[in-house]
Design an enzyme around this catalytic site. Structure first.
Site, PDB file in Angstrom:
ATOM      1  CE  LYS A 171      37.290  27.009  50.888  1.00  0.00           C
ATOM      2  NZ  LYS A 171      36.005  27.473  51.395  1.00  0.00           N
ATOM      3  CD  GLU A 246      43.816  36.376  38.235  1.00  0.00           C
ATOM      4  OE1 GLU A 246      43.803  37.574  38.562  1.00  0.00           O
ATOM      5  OE2 GLU A 246      44.505  35.947  37.293  1.00  0.00           O
ATOM      6  CB  CYS A 280      38.627  41.524  41.864  1.00  0.00           C
ATOM      7  SG  CYS A 280      37.996  40.634  40.437  1.00  0.00           S
ATOM      8  CD  GLU A 380      40.015  44.147  46.936  1.00  0.00           C
ATOM      9  OE1 GLU A 380      40.402  43.243  47.682  1.00  0.00           O
ATOM     10  OE2 GLU A 380      39.693  43.978  45.749  1.00  0.00           O
TER      11      GLU A 380
HETATM   12  P1  NAD Z   1      39.169  35.209  50.957  1.00  0.00           P
HETATM   13  O1  NAD Z   1      40.618  35.297  50.659  1.00  0.00           O
HETATM   14  O2  NAD Z   1      38.702  35.473  52.324  1.00  0.00           O
HETATM   15  O3  NAD Z   1      38.629  33.751  50.595  1.00  0.00           O
HETATM   16  C1  NAD Z   1      38.810  33.186  49.320  1.00  0.00           C
HETATM   17  C2  NAD Z   1      38.750  31.670  49.458  1.00  0.00           C
HETATM   18  O4  NAD Z   1      39.897  31.230  50.195  1.00  0.00           O
HETATM   19  C3  NAD Z   1      37.529  31.169  50.221  1.00  0.00           C
HETATM   20  O5  NAD Z   1      37.038  29.993  49.616  1.00  0.00           O
HETATM   21  C4  NAD Z   1      38.102  30.873  51.598  1.00  0.00           C
HETATM   22  O6  NAD Z   1      37.375  29.903  52.307  1.00  0.00           O
HETATM   23  C5  NAD Z   1      39.480  30.358  51.221  1.00  0.00           C
HETATM   24  N1  NAD Z   1      40.454  30.368  52.329  1.00  0.00           N
HETATM   25  C6  NAD Z   1      40.472  31.182  53.417  1.00  0.00           C
HETATM   26  N2  NAD Z   1      41.511  30.840  54.229  1.00  0.00           N
HETATM   27  C7  NAD Z   1      42.149  29.808  53.636  1.00  0.00           C
HETATM   28  C8  NAD Z   1      43.289  29.028  53.978  1.00  0.00           C
HETATM   29  N3  NAD Z   1      43.980  29.210  55.106  1.00  0.00           N
HETATM   30  N4  NAD Z   1      43.679  28.049  53.134  1.00  0.00           N
HETATM   31  C9  NAD Z   1      43.002  27.826  51.984  1.00  0.00           C
HETATM   32  N5  NAD Z   1      41.906  28.518  51.620  1.00  0.00           N
HETATM   33  C10 NAD Z   1      41.493  29.505  52.429  1.00  0.00           C
HETATM   34  O7  NAD Z   1      38.429  36.153  49.884  1.00  0.00           O
HETATM   35  P2  NAD Z   1      36.856  36.493  49.796  1.00  0.00           P
HETATM   36  O8  NAD Z   1      36.527  37.434  50.906  1.00  0.00           O
HETATM   37  O9  NAD Z   1      36.051  35.261  49.626  1.00  0.00           O
HETATM   38  O10 NAD Z   1      36.795  37.257  48.402  1.00  0.00           O
HETATM   39  C11 NAD Z   1      37.049  38.611  48.266  1.00  0.00           C
HETATM   40  C12 NAD Z   1      38.413  38.844  47.662  1.00  0.00           C
HETATM   41  O11 NAD Z   1      38.507  38.166  46.415  1.00  0.00           O
HETATM   42  C13 NAD Z   1      38.689  40.295  47.340  1.00  0.00           C
HETATM   43  O12 NAD Z   1      39.995  40.638  47.750  1.00  0.00           O
HETATM   44  C14 NAD Z   1      38.593  40.360  45.816  1.00  0.00           C
HETATM   45  O13 NAD Z   1      39.325  41.392  45.210  1.00  0.00           O
HETATM   46  C15 NAD Z   1      39.099  39.019  45.439  1.00  0.00           C
HETATM   47  N6  NAD Z   1      38.664  38.645  44.089  1.00  0.00           N
HETATM   48  C16 NAD Z   1      39.593  38.654  43.083  1.00  0.00           C
HETATM   49  C17 NAD Z   1      39.229  38.329  41.782  1.00  0.00           C
HETATM   50  C18 NAD Z   1      40.252  38.320  40.694  1.00  0.00           C
HETATM   51  O14 NAD Z   1      40.048  37.616  39.717  1.00  0.00           O
HETATM   52  N7  NAD Z   1      41.344  39.048  40.811  1.00  0.00           N
HETATM   53  C19 NAD Z   1      37.910  37.999  41.500  1.00  0.00           C
HETATM   54  C20 NAD Z   1      36.984  38.009  42.540  1.00  0.00           C
HETATM   55  C21 NAD Z   1      37.381  38.323  43.844  1.00  0.00           C
END
Ligand code: NAD
Length: 478
Positions: A171, A246, A280, A380
């Site tokens: 997803k 992550e 990130c 962040e």
């Molecule tokens: P997000 O948490 O909003 O979404 C991530 C994913 O989770 C999306 O596919 C979203 O649709 C899904 N999601 C949202 N609600 C959900 C639920 N209730 N159940 C299951 N899935 C759900 O994050 P984002 O805005 O897409 O990405 C940005 C974040 O990602 C930042 O905090 C960044 O630091 C982090 N990030 C971390 C790494 C790492 O490896 N540490 C790498 C890239 C990004």
């Protein structure tokens, strides 16, 4: 415009079309993508479950051949895929092409790993008994990915999952379905049997939640925000399933008085602002000792003035747009908090920019005279915003670097072997960089952090097997 559909059990399945908008030009629709439903997610999990027995026993050469073929196609099409990435996410074209190439390299790596699956045999404490330790696939793996690395992150989860014999439901993030769709299409045509890899695009609260609620999902690998990660973890504990998270970062870049100023400026500007700061691993806290502080700030501001913020596809653009309106508003909110509530000095940038095409353009913002207690230093932001924190000496710099709820990546610029060595040993981060940006990592070594940044086994390289396999210990009487 042709609808890009979900892939469930080897069949393309339609759904309500969702327009994928280009953040560099909001008048442009990159493509239309089917919005998956709860039923689609359940069907995809059922298809993955049905495909698991055969795929988990598939021959190594079959896995190797499919992963290699996918790698070859990604490499051959990396310019085109990089352009798609730049259009849907806003990374500059060179950054997009590099990320697509990295996805290809990840598949090459795991195509090789498929031929190197090993176990261990040891003598038993009981004479005449042999002990074997083997690794078996976990089962149906749910992969939930964010928008900021729309091809690399799906790649670094899918490739090890398939290599080790798992079946997958992916997803991707709502904002960037295009790269995920292209990757899944490539893998399907590379010869994956039906149901081994399924794609369900759509909302996290619908599709993602349905995956979390499905008892037939055996493991979840998630990358995204801390808030969502906590929900994912709680749901996985409820189902007693394996989980890997992550999440965010508030990564420090320490600059000591003895640093090479050019290297310090380059690593800090690259780490904090390239990819629009939406990494990130971005260096959002620049922790600078007092002897070099003023020269460093002047040089960073001069460097920022020379950067071009523009359409991601335009030649010469250094920094593309912010990914969407709500992220832009979040960045601006934090800049205002830093300047107006916390009392930092906005030394450069922070204003919206107008360009030839309508997009979410933000001048990179540098907050100076910041402290580590400010909200802008603790939370962040996930945009092109960095704070400079002045410290007395190395000891204060290290303590400040570690004083954060996160622990993904940490960097130091110094010419002192003593301080570099001490920092590598004492930094509370999963990845440490010496005279290199906090962002930008290799694809064949472990990736991940500590504290609020990561939970569970590391991703990437050989260490990926810790999550994508489960260990069996077998005893045999000879
Ligand atoms: P997000 O948490 O909003 O979404 C991530 C994913 O989770 C999306 O596919 C979203 O649709 C899904 N999601 C949202 N609600 C959900 C639920 N209730 N159940 C299951 N899935 C759900 O994050 P984002 O805005 O897409 O990405 C940005 C974040 O990602 C930042 O905090 C960044 O630091 C982090 N990030 C971390 C790494 C790492 O490896 N540490 C790498 C890239 C990004």
């Amino acid at each position: 415009m042709a609808l890009h559909e979900n892939l469930i059990g080897g069949a393309w399945v339609g759904g309500d079309p969702v327009a994928n908008i280009n953040p560099s030009n909001t008048d442009e629709v990159v493509g239309e993508y089917a919005r998956g439903t709860e039923k689609d997610a359940r069907d995809a999990v059922a298809a993955a479950k049905a495909a698991f027995p055969a795929w988990s026993r598939s021959g190594l050469m079959e896995r190797h051949a499919i992963l290699s073929k996918a790698a070859d196609e990604i490499m051959a099409r990396k310019e085109e895929l990089g352009r798609l990435l730049a259009r849907e996410e806003g990374k500059t074209l060179p950054e997009g092409i590099a990320e697509a190439g990295r996805a290809g390299q990840i598949f090459e790596f795991f195509a090789g790993e498929a031929l190197r699956l090993t176990g261990e045999t040891v003598a038993s404490v009981r004479p005449g008994v042999g002990v074997e330790m083997t690794r078996e696939p976990v089962g149906v793996v749910g992969l939930i990915t964010p928008w900021n690395f729309p091809i690399a992150i799906p790649a670094w989860k899918i490739a090890p999952a398939l290599c080790h014999g798992n079946t997958v439901v992916l997803k991707p993030a709502e904002l960037t379905p295009g790269c995920a769709w292209a990757l899944v299409d490539i893998l399907k045509r590379a010869g994956l049997p039906d149901g081994v890899l399924n794609l369900v695009m759509g909302k996290g609260s619908v599709v993602g939640q349905a995956m979390l609620d499905d008892p037939d999902v055996n493991a979840i690998s998630f990358t995204g925000s801390v808030a969502t990660g906590k929900r994912v973890a709680a749901a996985c504990v409820e189902h007693m399933r394996k989980v890997q998270l992550e999440m965010g970062g508030k990564n420090p870049m320490v600059v000591l008085d003895d640093a090479d100023l050019d290297i310090a400026v380059e690593t800090s500007v690259n780490g904090a602002f390239f990819s629009t700061g939406q990494r990130c691993t971005a260096s959002s806290r620049l922790i600078v000792t007092q002897g070099i502080h003023d020269r460093f700030v002047d040089a960073v501001v001069a460097r920022l003035k020379a950067l071009s913020v523009d359409n991601a596809l335009k030649e010469g653009t250094h920094i593309g747009p912010v990914v969407d309106q709500s992220q832009l508003e979040q960045d601006e909110r934090y800049i205002a908090i830093g300047r107006d509530e916390d009392g930092a000095n906005l030394a450069f940038g922070g204003e919206r920019l107008n360009r030839e095409t309508p997009g979410f353009y933000l001048q990179p913002a540098l907050l100076t005279e910041a402290t580590n207690a400010m909200r802008t230093s603790r939370e962040e932001i996930f945009g092109p915003v960095a704070s400079v924190i002045r410290v007395k000496d190395y000891e204060e710099a290290l303590a400040t670097a570690n004083d954060t709820p996160f622990g993904l990546s940490a960097g130091i610029c110094t010419t002192s072997l003593k301080h570099a060595t001490h920092f590598k040993r004492n930094s509370e981060a999963g990845m440490v960089m010496v005279n290199l940006p906090t962002a930008g990592v290799d694809f064949h070594v472990p990736f991940g952090g500590r504290k609020g940044s990561s939970y569970g086994p590391r991703e990437q390289g050989r260490y990926a097997q810790e999550f994508y396999t489960t260990v069996k210990t077998a005893y045999t009487l000879a």
